[in-house]
Design a protein around this motif. Sequence first.
Motif, PDB file in Angstrom:
ATOM      1  N   TYR A  49       0.855  -1.183   0.000  1.00  0.00           N
ATOM      2  CA  TYR A  49       0.000   0.000   0.000  1.00  0.00           C
ATOM      3  C   TYR A  49       0.892   1.232   0.000  1.00  0.00           C
ATOM      4  O   TYR A  49       2.029   1.186   0.451  1.00  0.00           O
ATOM      5  CB  TYR A  49      -0.881   0.057   1.263  1.00  0.00           C
ATOM      6  N   SER A  50       0.373   2.344  -0.473  1.00  0.00           N
ATOM      7  CA  SER A  50       1.108   3.612  -0.390  1.00  0.00           C
ATOM      8  C   SER A  50       0.117   4.763  -0.320  1.00  0.00           C
ATOM      9  O   SER A  50      -1.053   4.613  -0.676  1.00  0.00           O
ATOM     10  CB  SER A  50       2.041   3.785  -1.589  1.00  0.00           C
ATOM     11  N   HIS A  51       0.619   5.895   0.163  1.00  0.00           N
ATOM     12  CA  HIS A  51      -0.199   7.105   0.182  1.00  0.00           C
ATOM     13  C   HIS A  51       0.704   8.315   0.359  1.00  0.00           C
ATOM     14  O   HIS A  51       1.867   8.195   0.742  1.00  0.00           O
ATOM     15  CB  HIS A  51      -1.283   7.044   1.269  1.00  0.00           C
ATOM     16  N   ALA A  52       0.174   9.466   0.079  1.00  0.00           N
ATOM     17  CA  ALA A  52       0.928  10.714   0.195  1.00  0.00           C
ATOM     18  C   ALA A  52       1.079  11.106   1.661  1.00  0.00           C
ATOM     19  O   ALA A  52       0.241  10.747   2.490  1.00  0.00           O
ATOM     20  CB  ALA A  52       0.221  11.827  -0.574  1.00  0.00           C
ATOM     21  N   THR A  57      -3.962   6.644   6.044  1.00  0.00           N
ATOM     22  CA  THR A  57      -3.395   5.425   5.478  1.00  0.00           C
ATOM     23  C   THR A  57      -4.479   4.576   4.816  1.00  0.00           C
ATOM     24  O   THR A  57      -5.567   4.428   5.367  1.00  0.00           O
ATOM     25  CB  THR A  57      -2.656   4.604   6.542  1.00  0.00           C
ATOM     26  N   PRO A  58      -4.201   4.026   3.654  1.00  0.00           N
ATOM     27  CA  PRO A  58      -5.184   3.158   3.014  1.00  0.00           C
ATOM     28  C   PRO A  58      -5.085   1.701   3.468  1.00  0.00           C
ATOM     29  O   PRO A  58      -5.892   0.887   3.078  1.00  0.00           O
ATOM     30  CB  PRO A  58      -4.831   3.274   1.527  1.00  0.00           C
ATOM     31  N   SER A  59      -4.092   1.387   4.304  1.00  0.00           N
ATOM     32  CA  SER A  59      -3.978  -0.016   4.704  1.00  0.00           C
ATOM     33  C   SER A  59      -4.923  -0.302   5.871  1.00  0.00           C
ATOM     34  O   SER A  59      -4.952   0.421   6.850  1.00  0.00           O
ATOM     35  CB  SER A  59      -2.538  -0.361   5.089  1.00  0.00           C
ATOM     36  N   PRO A  60      -5.685  -1.360   5.738  1.00  0.00           N
ATOM     37  CA  PRO A  60      -6.612  -1.706   6.815  1.00  0.00           C
ATOM     38  C   PRO A  60      -5.854  -2.220   8.033  1.00  0.00           C
ATOM     39  O   PRO A  60      -4.763  -2.766   7.898  1.00  0.00           O
ATOM     40  CB  PRO A  60      -7.472  -2.815   6.210  1.00  0.00           C
ATOM     41  N   PRO A  61      -6.439  -2.065   9.220  1.00  0.00           N
ATOM     42  CA  PRO A  61      -5.815  -2.652  10.408  1.00  0.00           C
ATOM     43  C   PRO A  61      -5.558  -4.140  10.190  1.00  0.00           C
ATOM     44  O   PRO A  61      -6.377  -4.842   9.583  1.00  0.00           O
ATOM     45  CB  PRO A  61      -6.855  -2.426  11.508  1.00  0.00           C
ATOM     46  N   VAL A  68       4.897   5.604   2.774  1.00  0.00           N
ATOM     47  CA  VAL A  68       4.814   7.053   2.608  1.00  0.00           C
ATOM     48  C   VAL A  68       6.153   7.553   2.085  1.00  0.00           C
ATOM     49  O   VAL A  68       6.264   7.992   0.951  1.00  0.00           O
ATOM     50  CB  VAL A  68       4.441   7.773   3.929  1.00  0.00           C
ATOM     51  N   THR A  69       7.199   7.435   2.894  1.00  0.00           N
ATOM     52  CA  THR A  69       8.535   7.903   2.474  1.00  0.00           C
ATOM     53  C   THR A  69       9.447   6.747   2.067  1.00  0.00           C
ATOM     54  O   THR A  69      10.452   6.970   1.411  1.00  0.00           O
ATOM     55  CB  THR A  69       9.236   8.663   3.618  1.00  0.00           C
ATOM     56  N   ARG A 120      -0.113  -3.285  12.521  1.00  0.00           N
ATOM     57  CA  ARG A 120      -0.003  -3.408  11.071  1.00  0.00           C
ATOM     58  C   ARG A 120       1.233  -4.266  10.784  1.00  0.00           C
ATOM     59  O   ARG A 120       2.265  -3.771  10.351  1.00  0.00           O
ATOM     60  CB  ARG A 120       0.095  -2.035  10.415  1.00  0.00           C
ATOM     61  N   PRO A 121       1.121  -5.565  11.072  1.00  0.00           N
ATOM     62  CA  PRO A 121       2.297  -6.431  10.987  1.00  0.00           C
ATOM     63  C   PRO A 121       2.815  -6.584   9.554  1.00  0.00           C
ATOM     64  O   PRO A 121       2.035  -6.682   8.606  1.00  0.00           O
ATOM     65  CB  PRO A 121       1.809  -7.762  11.543  1.00  0.00           C
ATOM     66  N   TYR A 122       4.103  -6.565   9.422  1.00  0.00           N
ATOM     67  CA  TYR A 122       4.782  -6.762   8.148  1.00  0.00           C
ATOM     68  C   TYR A 122       5.929  -7.748   8.294  1.00  0.00           C
ATOM     69  O   TYR A 122       6.231  -8.491   7.370  1.00  0.00           O
ATOM     70  CB  TYR A 122       5.316  -5.418   7.612  1.00  0.00           C
TER      71      TYR A 122
END
Length: 150
Positions: A49-52, A57-61, A68-69, A120-122
């Motif tokens: 996901y990405s956003h400005a 944030t567009p990522s769901p919980p 972003v950066t 928001r696990p990754y």
Amino acid sequence: MVSVKVTGLDALITAIRSMGSRAEAATPAAVAQAAALLEGKARANLSRYSHAPRTPTPSPPGEPPALVTGRLRSSFDILGPTSAGAGAWAAVIGPTTAYARIQELGGTAGRGHHAVLPPRPYLRPAYDALVHDPELLGVFARTWLRAVNG
């Protein structure tokens, strides 16, 4: 396929010990490759996901945080591999940004800890995926086979 030509029990024992020593010596290289695979999976999760900046944030919980950066995604370090004793090896991988842990696990943040961030696990999903990925077994199998074959 491994083939060894030996004559006598002593030669067989020597050949097997030699193969074991070569496989053990090659293990750190396989652990380093496995750590790199984990890093790649975690970085891929952080690219979903990405956003400005300064937008929601567009990522769901429960899903990885949105990019972003790219600072979190580029902050991974791998330490090791290091000997863990008795023929065991370990590598440690993780991000170094200050907010990496709260993104993974969730919690409170900000002045007075009034902002609540959901997990928001990754990294854990990357680990779970890697454990079941045949590529991981392949890394060790190829490394050890090359070592044993000399």
